[in-house]
Each structure stands twice: as structure tokens, then as C-alpha cells.
Design an enzyme around this catalytic site. Sequence first.
Site, short mmCIF file in Angstrom:
data_model
loop_
_atom_site.label_atom_id
_atom_site.label_comp_id
_atom_site.label_asym_id
_atom_site.label_seq_id
_atom_site.Cartn_x
_atom_site.Cartn_y
_atom_site.Cartn_z
N SER A 21 0.85 -1.20 0.00
CA SER A 21 0.00 0.00 0.00
C SER A 21 0.88 1.24 0.00
CB SER A 21 -0.94 -0.03 1.21
OG SER A 21 -1.92 0.96 1.09
N ASN A 22 0.34 2.37 0.40
CA ASN A 22 1.11 3.62 0.49
C ASN A 22 0.52 4.44 1.65
OD1 ASN A 22 -1.01 5.51 -0.53
ND2 ASN A 22 -0.87 4.18 -2.32
N PRO A 23 1.23 5.50 2.08
CA PRO A 23 0.79 6.19 3.30
C PRO A 23 -0.29 7.26 3.10
CG PRO A 23 3.01 6.89 2.68
CD PRO A 23 2.52 5.99 1.59
#
Length: 215
Positions: A21-23
Site C-alpha cells: 500500500s502507500n501512506p
Amino acid sequence: MNCLISAGPTREWIDPVRFISNPSSGKMGYALAQVAHNLGMDVTLVSGPVSIEPPSGVKTISVETALEMKDAMLEFSETADLIIMCAAVCDHRPQKKCDHKVAKENIPETLLLQKNPDILKILGSQKKPGQILVGFAAETHDVLASAKKKLIKKNLDWIVVNDVSNHEIGFMSDTNEVIVLGASDEVERISLADKSIIAKKILHVVYPQWQIKAP
Ligand code: C5P
């Protein structure tokens, strides 16, 4: 006026307990949804997993993967007058999702990936007459030129550009600073402010009719 907004990250599962995923916090998309609702729009928010409260009065559809986000966006785009694709969609997903937890010792050293569909590009390729399509772009160099290329390639009306080489603004921050580029070469700079102020200014640029209705 129907407004469709995407927000947050996507999750691309490796197995039932691991994902890529990503932040992305979802704050920018949620702020846009709240402001659009406050200004009288009928808003649908398609959101990846985030830990912030859903905007009040907004129909929020929760999704996890890029493929789920694509299905939801395509479904609701049919009746949308304004679409804002603010989500940080993962560009890739694992080639295979294992349906059971892979034991530590069996995890391969290399993970094979496959490309996710570009949801915004699909929306651009099937844009309805009169529909306004807005994308986001995070750039680190040749910021305006790169964003302009994306605007053309994806058939957008507007693109909101974040210069992510500036560490004071970013994925998880409460503030942002953006440049909004238009298909007719408009350039609107919106200086550092809280994301709700940025949201209001973005909406006034991409849908200026509001300035008349909502002082
Ligand atoms: O090409 P790039 O990923 O920089 O474009 C960013 C824009 O495209 C954002 O609006 C993002 O929501 C959208 N996007 C998408 N589907 C993807 C990747 C990005 O809709 N697979």
C-alpha cells in the site's frame, strides 16, 4: 449536481495478512467531499482504507483494492457531473494473491507484480459530454510539464499538482500547497493552507459556477 470523489490508498493483497500500500491519509479527498457537500452537491465518496471519520452527509463507499475502486468509480461515474480522482491508487498488485497465509520460510525473495488499470485514464476515455474530470499528480521534477502531459494523456479537464519534493507538504499532512492546471492552459497556484481551505479553492477553480451560488 452529482459529484464523485475517490480518496485514500488502495491495498493490494499478497496473502490474507500481508499487503502492498502507500501512506495516503485520505485527508485531501475527504476535505473535498465535505466541502462539495457543504456547497450543496450530491456527493459520493469512494474510499480506500483510512483512519479518519467519514464526511457528514456524504455517501461513502469503502473499497480496498484498485480493482474494487475501479468498479465503484465506473459504476457511479455514469451519473456524475464532476469527478475528482484524488485516491493514491497502487500502480501494481501482486500477480497472485495466496488465499492462505504463506509461512515465513516459504515467502519468495522476489514478488511478481502486475499493473493495475489506470482508473482515471479509463474515466477520461469514456467522459460524458459536460462531465468535468479532475486528476491529481504528485511530481518531484519538471512538475508542471509532467502534470500537463498527464492531463492530456488521460483526457482531463483539470489536474491538481503536488510538488512532493517539498517535505512540508505531503501524504499525511493536514496542509497542502498545489497548482491547478487546466486543459486550456490555465495555471492557478494555491498556497500553503489547511486541506479544507485548499479543497474549497480547488472546487472554485474546477467549477467556478459555485462562486455565484456560494459566496
Ligand atoms: O499517472 P499518475 O499515477 O501520476 O496519475 C495520478 C492520477 O491518476 C491520480 O488522480 C490518481 O488517482 C490516478 N490513478 C488512477 N489509477 C491508477 C493510478 C493513478 O486512477 N492506477
